[in-house]
Scaffold this motif. Structure first.
Motif, PDB file in Angstrom:
ATOM      1  N   THR A   7       0.863  -1.103   0.085  1.00  0.00           N
ATOM      2  CA  THR A   7      -0.149   0.070   0.049  1.00  0.00           C
ATOM      3  C   THR A   7       0.648   1.078   0.024  1.00  0.00           C
ATOM      4  OG1 THR A   7      -1.579  -1.070   1.182  1.00  0.00           O
ATOM      5  CG2 THR A   7      -1.808   1.275   1.237  1.00  0.00           C
ATOM      6  N   LEU A   8       0.649   2.073  -1.053  1.00  0.00           N
ATOM      7  CA  LEU A   8       1.642   3.192  -1.301  1.00  0.00           C
ATOM      8  C   LEU A   8       0.789   4.381  -0.449  1.00  0.00           C
ATOM      9  CD1 LEU A   8       2.280   3.146  -5.055  1.00  0.00           C
ATOM     10  CD2 LEU A   8       3.824   2.464  -3.056  1.00  0.00           C
ATOM     11  N   VAL A   9       1.469   5.400  -0.062  1.00  0.00           N
ATOM     12  CA  VAL A   9       0.794   6.494   0.743  1.00  0.00           C
ATOM     13  C   VAL A   9       1.010   7.852  -0.177  1.00  0.00           C
ATOM     14  CG1 VAL A   9       1.444   5.458   2.852  1.00  0.00           C
ATOM     15  CG2 VAL A   9       2.975   7.226   2.042  1.00  0.00           C
ATOM     16  N   SER A  38       8.229   6.015 -15.064  1.00  0.00           N
ATOM     17  CA  SER A  38       8.013   4.823 -13.990  1.00  0.00           C
ATOM     18  C   SER A  38       7.442   5.145 -12.645  1.00  0.00           C
ATOM     19  CB  SER A  38       9.519   4.352 -13.754  1.00  0.00           C
ATOM     20  OG  SER A  38      10.426   5.121 -12.978  1.00  0.00           O
ATOM     21  N   THR A  39       7.320   6.455 -12.341  1.00  0.00           N
ATOM     22  CA  THR A  39       6.711   6.833 -10.943  1.00  0.00           C
ATOM     23  C   THR A  39       5.648   7.692 -11.152  1.00  0.00           C
ATOM     24  OG1 THR A  39       8.305   8.846 -11.023  1.00  0.00           O
ATOM     25  CG2 THR A  39       9.014   6.720  -9.917  1.00  0.00           C
ATOM     26  N   MET A  40       5.358   8.462 -11.924  1.00  0.00           N
ATOM     27  CA  MET A  40       4.406   9.542 -11.990  1.00  0.00           C
ATOM     28  C   MET A  40       3.040   8.762 -12.149  1.00  0.00           C
ATOM     29  SD  MET A  40       3.478  12.604 -11.215  1.00  0.00           S
ATOM     30  CE  MET A  40       5.140  13.694 -11.265  1.00  0.00           C
ATOM     31  N   PRO A  41       2.836   7.922 -13.540  1.00  0.00           N
ATOM     32  CA  PRO A  41       1.425   7.716 -13.535  1.00  0.00           C
ATOM     33  C   PRO A  41       0.911   6.973 -12.253  1.00  0.00           C
ATOM     34  CG  PRO A  41       2.857   7.067 -15.435  1.00  0.00           C
ATOM     35  CD  PRO A  41       3.443   7.560 -14.378  1.00  0.00           C
ATOM     36  N   LEU A 100      -2.935   7.172  -7.646  1.00  0.00           N
ATOM     37  CA  LEU A 100      -3.048   7.161  -6.076  1.00  0.00           C
ATOM     38  C   LEU A 100      -3.717   8.611  -5.880  1.00  0.00           C
ATOM     39  CD1 LEU A 100      -0.335   6.200  -3.633  1.00  0.00           C
ATOM     40  CD2 LEU A 100      -1.737   8.291  -3.185  1.00  0.00           C
ATOM     41  N   LEU A 101      -3.228   9.763  -6.067  1.00  0.00           N
ATOM     42  CA  LEU A 101      -3.662  10.863  -5.708  1.00  0.00           C
ATOM     43  C   LEU A 101      -5.374  11.298  -6.394  1.00  0.00           C
ATOM     44  CD1 LEU A 101      -0.757  13.195  -6.063  1.00  0.00           C
ATOM     45  CD2 LEU A 101      -1.629  12.419  -3.992  1.00  0.00           C
ATOM     46  N   TRP A 102      -5.520  10.677  -7.512  1.00  0.00           N
ATOM     47  CA  TRP A 102      -6.750  11.196  -8.083  1.00  0.00           C
ATOM     48  C   TRP A 102      -7.982   9.864  -7.934  1.00  0.00           C
ATOM     49  CZ3 TRP A 102      -4.623  13.031 -13.721  1.00  0.00           C
ATOM     50  CH2 TRP A 102      -4.049  14.526 -13.248  1.00  0.00           C
ATOM     51  N   PHE A 103      -7.341   8.544  -8.100  1.00  0.00           N
ATOM     52  CA  PHE A 103      -8.590   7.659  -7.858  1.00  0.00           C
ATOM     53  C   PHE A 103      -8.374   6.724  -6.608  1.00  0.00           C
ATOM     54  CE2 PHE A 103      -7.270   8.585 -12.305  1.00  0.00           C
ATOM     55  CZ  PHE A 103      -8.552   8.936 -12.967  1.00  0.00           C
ATOM     56  N   ASP A 104      -7.283   7.270  -5.446  1.00  0.00           N
ATOM     57  CA  ASP A 104      -7.177   6.539  -4.495  1.00  0.00           C
ATOM     58  C   ASP A 104      -6.774   4.858  -4.730  1.00  0.00           C
ATOM     59  OD1 ASP A 104      -6.974   6.560  -1.524  1.00  0.00           O
ATOM     60  OD2 ASP A 104      -8.723   5.645  -1.380  1.00  0.00           O
ATOM     61  N   THR A 129       6.197   3.763   3.395  1.00  0.00           N
ATOM     62  CA  THR A 129       6.476   5.209   3.523  1.00  0.00           C
ATOM     63  C   THR A 129       6.129   6.061   2.327  1.00  0.00           C
ATOM     64  OG1 THR A 129       7.752   4.254   5.011  1.00  0.00           O
ATOM     65  CG2 THR A 129       7.783   6.687   4.967  1.00  0.00           C
ATOM     66  N   HIS A 130       6.230   5.709   1.079  1.00  0.00           N
ATOM     67  CA  HIS A 130       6.403   6.613   0.154  1.00  0.00           C
ATOM     68  C   HIS A 130       5.392   6.273  -0.646  1.00  0.00           C
ATOM     69  CE1 HIS A 130      10.055   8.277   1.699  1.00  0.00           C
ATOM     70  NE2 HIS A 130      10.747   6.887   1.644  1.00  0.00           N
ATOM     71  N   SER A 131       5.502   7.256  -1.978  1.00  0.00           N
ATOM     72  CA  SER A 131       4.431   7.093  -3.050  1.00  0.00           C
ATOM     73  C   SER A 131       4.913   6.132  -4.047  1.00  0.00           C
ATOM     74  CB  SER A 131       4.148   8.402  -3.540  1.00  0.00           C
ATOM     75  OG  SER A 131       3.539   9.336  -2.675  1.00  0.00           O
ATOM     76  N   TYR A 132       5.931   5.482  -3.829  1.00  0.00           N
ATOM     77  CA  TYR A 132       6.715   4.555  -4.899  1.00  0.00           C
ATOM     78  C   TYR A 132       7.393   3.756  -4.129  1.00  0.00           C
ATOM     79  CZ  TYR A 132       9.790   8.361  -4.767  1.00  0.00           C
ATOM     80  OH  TYR A 132      10.580   9.490  -4.677  1.00  0.00           O
ATOM     81  N   CYS A 133       8.002   2.350  -4.756  1.00  0.00           N
ATOM     82  CA  CYS A 133       8.731   1.574  -4.103  1.00  0.00           C
ATOM     83  C   CYS A 133      10.342   1.745  -4.075  1.00  0.00           C
ATOM     84  CB  CYS A 133       8.516   0.209  -4.707  1.00  0.00           C
ATOM     85  SG  CYS A 133       6.802  -0.202  -4.747  1.00  0.00           S
ATOM     86  N   LEU A 134      10.811   2.105  -2.951  1.00  0.00           N
ATOM     87  CA  LEU A 134      12.328   2.306  -2.856  1.00  0.00           C
ATOM     88  C   LEU A 134      12.681   0.898  -2.250  1.00  0.00           C
ATOM     89  CD1 LEU A 134      12.658   6.075  -2.063  1.00  0.00           C
ATOM     90  CD2 LEU A 134      13.176   4.847  -4.116  1.00  0.00           C
ATOM     91  N   HIS A 135      13.924   0.598  -2.348  1.00  0.00           N
ATOM     92  CA  HIS A 135      14.644  -0.597  -1.632  1.00  0.00           C
ATOM     93  C   HIS A 135      14.517  -0.492  -0.381  1.00  0.00           C
ATOM     94  CE1 HIS A 135      18.135  -2.665   0.087  1.00  0.00           C
ATOM     95  NE2 HIS A 135      17.490  -3.668  -0.483  1.00  0.00           N
ATOM     96  N   GLN A 136      15.067   0.551   0.566  1.00  0.00           N
ATOM     97  CA  GLN A 136      15.074   0.631   1.725  1.00  0.00           C
ATOM     98  C   GLN A 136      13.764   0.598   2.627  1.00  0.00           C
ATOM     99  OE1 GLN A 136      17.645   3.601   3.295  1.00  0.00           O
ATOM    100  NE2 GLN A 136      17.331   3.126   5.489  1.00  0.00           N
TER     101      GLN A 136
END
Length: 318
Positions: free
Chosen positions: A15-17, A78-81, A86-90, A177-184
């Motif tokens: 689940t992204l935030v 790779s991230t913006m769409p 997430l922001l417009w359609f939850d 924690t983020h809006s996309y997937c980071l390794h850490q």
């Protein structure tokens, strides 16, 4: 539950935030982010088109700039769409494998961009410190090899990151924690021995971004030494002026990267909004800023872009 190779069965997604505590404004925040994405697409595509169609710009600096523009387009796409959905359609969920793929592209493309920034610094060093040998050192074949090395280096160093994540098992909390997937970030939500992930992730960062930033710094120290040895003030200003755009781009890439790393390691008590904001700046600002900086600082690109706009207006039936 998880399989022996770490692939989750009970929790097949993360689940992204968006922006914590600003959920009510997510819909409206999507519009400026969408505008930034469009600026990144138009700006970087314009640079590639201008350099391709203008023979006088077929030089190492502008070829490297085209490589940088292509990488910026790939990173933002790779991230913006997903962020806009997430922001417009939850649409907060992202599949496990989709998350690993996004992670790979984010980290590997960042490694490619770091290598290209180093190549651009070397190009400036050769052009200023060894101008007579510039055309013989940085030939078309050398530039093609540099581009290939940048891609291979980014893939080779950062492909192991999703593979190291795949060996772990998901824990109950899969809210990133983020809006996309980071390794850490993903690693912190997995179960199992994380030491290989931590050790390899730190090693990859140091051998790519860390080494590149050090070599860029050394290159500019040598450039500065050479510029200060020039006789006239006009020559010093002209020589240093060719580096201003690249210095701005380097700072736009490395400062958010360092800030995000510091926040990840030492900002556990900070408001989650700080981490999300830093991560968004790291990935979203450089693709937007780079074409603007080079367009504003480079007369050739600016003149050619304005010429294209004027031609387009003349073709307008109105």
């Amino acid at each position: 539950m998880a399989s022996t190779n770490g692939t989750p069965y009970g929790t097949p997604s993360f689940t992204l935030v968006g922006l914590p505590d600003l959920e009510a404004t997510h819909f409206w925040l999507g519009f400026p982010l969408c505008a930034m994405y469009l600026v990144a697409i138009v700006g970087n595509c314009t640079i590639v088109f201008v350099v391709k169609t203008e023979p006088t710009l077929h030089t190492p600096m502008y070829f490297f700039l085209c490589m940088l523009a292509a990488v910026d387009l790939a990173i933002s796409t790779s991230t913006m769409p997903k962020m806009l959905s997430l922001l417009w359609f939850d649409a907060k969920e992202i599949g496990y494998r989709a998350c690993l793929v996004q992670m790979f592209f984010i980290h590997s493309l960042s490694g490619v961009e770091s290598t290209i920034l180093l190549a651009m610094a070397v190009d400036r060093y050769v052009a200023i410190c060894h101008p007579l040998n510039h055309s013989t050192i940085l030939t078309n074949s050398v530039m093609a090899k540099v581009g290939l090395v940048a891609v291979v280096r980014g893939v080779a160093f950062f492909l192991p990151l999703p593979l190291l994540i795949h060996r772990l098992s998901c824990c109950k909390s899969t809210i990133l924690t983020h809006s996309y997937c980071l390794h850490q970030d993903v690693m912190n939500h997995m179960l199992g021995s994380k030491m290989p992930n931590i050790a390899y992730g730190l090693t990859a960062i140091l051998l790519v971004m860390g080494l590149d930033s050090l070599l860029i710094f050394v290159s500019y120290m040598m450039i500065l030494k050479s510029v200060l040895q020039l006789q006239s003030r006009e020559e010093r200003l002209r020589a240093s002026g060719t580096c201003v755009a690249h210095v701005c781009v380097v700072l736009a890439f490395y400062v958010p990267l360092i800030g995000l790393s510091v926040v990840h390691r030492y900002g556990k008590g900070l408001n989650p909004l700080v981490q999300v904001t830093m991560s968004n700046i790291y990935l979203l600002v450089p693709p937007v800023l780079n074409p603007i900086v080079y367009g504003a600082r480079t007369k050739e690109i600016r003149k050619r872009a304005l010429k294209i706009i004027r031609v387009g207006r003349k073709r307008d039936p109105q």
